[in-house]
Design a protein around this motif. Structure first.
Motif, short mmCIF file in Angstrom:
data_model
loop_
_atom_site.label_atom_id
_atom_site.label_comp_id
_atom_site.label_asym_id
_atom_site.label_seq_id
_atom_site.Cartn_x
_atom_site.Cartn_y
_atom_site.Cartn_z
N GLY A 139 0.82 -1.21 0.00
CA GLY A 139 0.00 0.00 0.00
C GLY A 139 0.86 1.26 0.00
N THR A 140 2.06 1.15 0.53
CA THR A 140 2.99 2.27 0.54
C THR A 140 3.48 2.54 -0.88
OG1 THR A 140 3.69 1.65 2.75
CG2 THR A 140 5.15 3.13 1.53
N TRP A 141 3.78 1.49 -1.59
CA TRP A 141 4.25 1.57 -2.98
C TRP A 141 3.11 1.07 -3.86
CZ3 TRP A 141 8.38 4.28 -2.24
CH2 TRP A 141 9.15 4.09 -1.09
N ASN A 142 2.27 1.99 -4.34
CA ASN A 142 1.06 1.61 -5.07
C ASN A 142 1.38 1.05 -6.46
OD1 ASN A 142 1.42 3.82 -6.85
ND2 ASN A 142 0.29 5.16 -5.48
N SER A 143 0.37 0.82 -7.26
CA SER A 143 0.52 0.14 -8.55
C SER A 143 1.34 0.93 -9.57
CB SER A 143 -0.86 -0.18 -9.14
OG SER A 143 -1.56 1.03 -9.41
N THR A 144 1.62 2.20 -9.31
CA THR A 144 2.45 2.97 -10.24
C THR A 144 3.94 2.63 -10.09
OG1 THR A 144 2.68 4.87 -8.76
CG2 THR A 144 0.79 4.87 -10.27
N TYR A 145 4.30 1.90 -9.06
CA TYR A 145 5.69 1.51 -8.85
C TYR A 145 5.91 0.11 -9.45
CZ TYR A 145 6.15 5.33 -5.51
OH TYR A 145 6.18 6.57 -4.92
N GLY A 146 6.88 0.00 -10.35
CA GLY A 146 7.23 -1.29 -10.92
C GLY A 146 8.04 -2.13 -9.95
N GLY A 147 8.84 -1.47 -9.14
CA GLY A 147 9.65 -2.16 -8.15
C GLY A 147 10.32 -1.16 -7.23
N VAL A 148 10.54 -1.57 -6.00
CA VAL A 148 11.26 -0.75 -5.02
C VAL A 148 12.19 -1.69 -4.26
CG1 VAL A 148 11.07 0.64 -2.92
CG2 VAL A 148 9.38 0.92 -4.74
N TRP A 149 13.49 -1.42 -4.38
CA TRP A 149 14.50 -2.21 -3.71
C TRP A 149 15.36 -1.29 -2.85
CZ3 TRP A 149 13.46 -2.26 -8.90
CH2 TRP A 149 12.87 -3.41 -9.40
N HIS A 150 15.41 -1.52 -1.55
CA HIS A 150 16.23 -0.69 -0.67
C HIS A 150 17.66 -1.21 -0.55
CE1 HIS A 150 12.60 1.41 0.32
NE2 HIS A 150 12.04 0.32 0.80
#
Length: 166
Positions: free
Chosen positions: A73-84
């Motif tokens: 929910g923090t990274w909604n559907s507009t984000y393809g990927g989030v890697w920290h």
């Protein structure tokens, strides 16, 4: 409990709200240290104004609370990927689950947190091909990079395609 810090060892009881104290904000808890109380969280704030202050509240200490974080929910559907890429984790925080695989990179201390060290030739992090990472999508990439060798050879930061540069 937990050295006088939050109510759960994993920080699951930490909750962020708008200034009304009730509108819950989606957040991802990247890390929490139950001994020191140090937290690294990504909070989805609906709007920020340059003209007025934005206040948020953080609540914690409820040992019986269900886990409050909501990565997808923090990274909604507009984000393809989030890697920290912190602490050796290559998990994609989005609902797309484009998890990465480490090929030889090692942990290092970055400017504002943990980072990865690459040898410049054969170390990388890969993720499987996925529609959510389609090159026709508009993308934004954010990275802090500190090269230790300055030469005329190109170094790839992000690519999609064969790994032989063809």
């Amino acid at each position: 409990a937990n050295g006088g810090k939050v109510g759960q060892d994993d920080g699951g009881d930490i909750l962020f709200t708008l200034s009304d104290g009730t509108t819950k904000l989606n957040h991802e808890l990247e890390s929490y240290d139950a001994v020191t109380g140090r937290i690294k969280a990504w909070v989805n704030v609906p709007t920020l104004s340059a003209l007025s202050n934005t206040s948020l509240y953080i609540y914690y200490g409820e040992t019986a609370a269900a886990n409050q974080w909501n990565d997808s929910g923090t990274w909604n559907s507009t984000y393809g990927g989030v890697w920290h890429l912190s602490n050796g984790s290559f998990a994609d925080s989005t609902a797309n689950a484009n998890h990465g695989t480490n090929v030889g990179s090692t942990n290092t201390t970055g400017v504002i947190g943990d980072g990865r060290s690459f040898n410049g030739s054969n170390q990388n992090i890969t993720a499987a091909d996925a529609n959510s990472l389609d090159e026709t999508q508009t993308i934004t990439i954010s990275a802090w990079i500190r090269p230790t060798v300055h030469d005329s050879n190109w170094r790839t930061i992000v690519s999609k395609g064969p790994d032989d540069n063809s």
